[in-house]
Structures are given as C-alpha cells and as structure tokens.
Design an enzyme around this catalytic site. Sequence first.
Site, PDB file in Angstrom:
ATOM      1  N   LYS A 204       0.821  -1.218   0.000  1.00  0.00           N
ATOM      2  CA  LYS A 204       0.000   0.000   0.000  1.00  0.00           C
ATOM      3  C   LYS A 204       0.856   1.269   0.000  1.00  0.00           C
ATOM      4  O   LYS A 204       0.601   2.201  -0.772  1.00  0.00           O
ATOM      5  CB  LYS A 204      -0.931   0.017   1.219  1.00  0.00           C
TER       6      LYS A 204
ATOM      7  N   ARG B  69      12.221  -9.495   4.532  1.00  0.00           N
ATOM      8  CA  ARG B  69      12.729  -8.116   4.576  1.00  0.00           C
ATOM      9  C   ARG B  69      13.916  -7.994   5.530  1.00  0.00           C
ATOM     10  O   ARG B  69      13.932  -8.603   6.594  1.00  0.00           O
ATOM     11  CB  ARG B  69      11.633  -7.159   5.072  1.00  0.00           C
TER      12      ARG B  69
ATOM     13  N   ARG C 278      -0.594  -9.590  13.077  1.00  0.00           N
ATOM     14  CA  ARG C 278      -1.094  -8.411  12.355  1.00  0.00           C
ATOM     15  C   ARG C 278      -2.141  -8.809  11.314  1.00  0.00           C
ATOM     16  O   ARG C 278      -3.130  -8.105  11.108  1.00  0.00           O
ATOM     17  CB  ARG C 278       0.070  -7.673  11.683  1.00  0.00           C
TER      18      ARG C 278
END
Length: 213
Positions: free
Chosen positions: A13, A123, A167
């Site tokens: 996003k 990541r 999450r």
Amino acid sequence: MKLILLGPPGAGKGTQAEVLSAYYGIPTISTGNILRAAVKAGTPIGLKAKSFMDAGKLVPDEVIIGIVAERLEQDDCKQGFILDGVPRTIPQAEALEKAGVTFDYVVSLELADEAIIARMSGRRVCTACGAPFHVVSKPPKRDGICDNCGGALVQRDDDKPETVKARLKVYHEETEPLKDFYAHRGLLRPVPADLPTIEACTEAIKKALEAKL
C-alpha cells in the site's frame, strides 16, 4: 481522484500510494503523519489527541476522523487525495461518511496470507543507513551486509513471522470487512498484489480505476 488503499500488511500500500500520488498529482494523507503534524502545530484537535497520547491511551476514532477531515480541507487536497492508514474499521468508515468525506474509489490490494508472510519475513533493514533489502527480491551482494554503507542487515520485529501472523489476524477481523462495506457502495476495485513487479501492480491499479463499470 479521491482514493482509499486497502489491503493486508505487506501488500504494498505504501509503495503504491507513493507512485499513484506522483502519477495523479494528489497528496498521500498518512494518518500517522497528520496526527504528529496536528500535535506539533498545537491545533485544538491536535491538543486533544496529545492528551490521549501523553496518557498512553489510543487516540479515539472521533479525534482521528476530526484530524483527517481537517487535513482534507487544505488546498492541496482540492484535486483529490489518497488516504493511507484510515479507515481501519467499519466505525471509522461510518464516521468519515458522517463527516462528509467521500471517495471515488477504494482499491483493495489482494494477497494471500502465505505470500505476505514470505514477503515480510524476507525483509532486511540496514542498522546504519536504513536501506531496505529482501532475501529473495532484493538480496544484498554480501549476506547480511548493506550494499550502500557496509552496515549490518537485520530483520525488524514487525517482520518476524509470528508478528506478521498477529497483524494479519487483526486485519482479517477489523479491516477486511471494509471490502464489503465499500462494495455495497459500488466503490471497491480489487487488484492482485502478487504481480511480478511494482510497475505491473501500478498498471493494474490504473486500469481498475479507469475501467468503465
């Protein structure tokens, strides 16, 4: 062009908001940024938010929506905007409607949980300069070492699989119902977020926005 970008954590996003902001010439309104700006500027609603933050409490929906509505009245939003980080829940979406905030489209970036966990757990971030890497899509030349400054690369706590799963649970329970909320209003535009490149995803979003329904 007044947009909301929806999607699970790790769907891209923030990246797409940045690209679309430049393409359409409209600002990205990040809830976190405008909250901090309102507190710093000492606006009445900013001071109200600060009182909750200083007490270690969550800022209530009505204060968040008030700050968003205040920001959207500024001149740079007259041609449109991209909302990032709000609404997160149906009560927030209803409060935006009540405040007279309307949208042209709601883009939902679609990505399976397994793909998100793989994407986010890969990541790595440089502890020295903050440069981002990914063990699969953007690996460093030397394992664990930043290409830019030679600093150590680490995995942030937010990107660890157990945190990502937590999450995602919150997203499915609290935010995903917004898809039905906006679909009923004829605003939802689902877009696959598992395309091979950022550019391909951007093109898919543009097509979804420009398609005649």
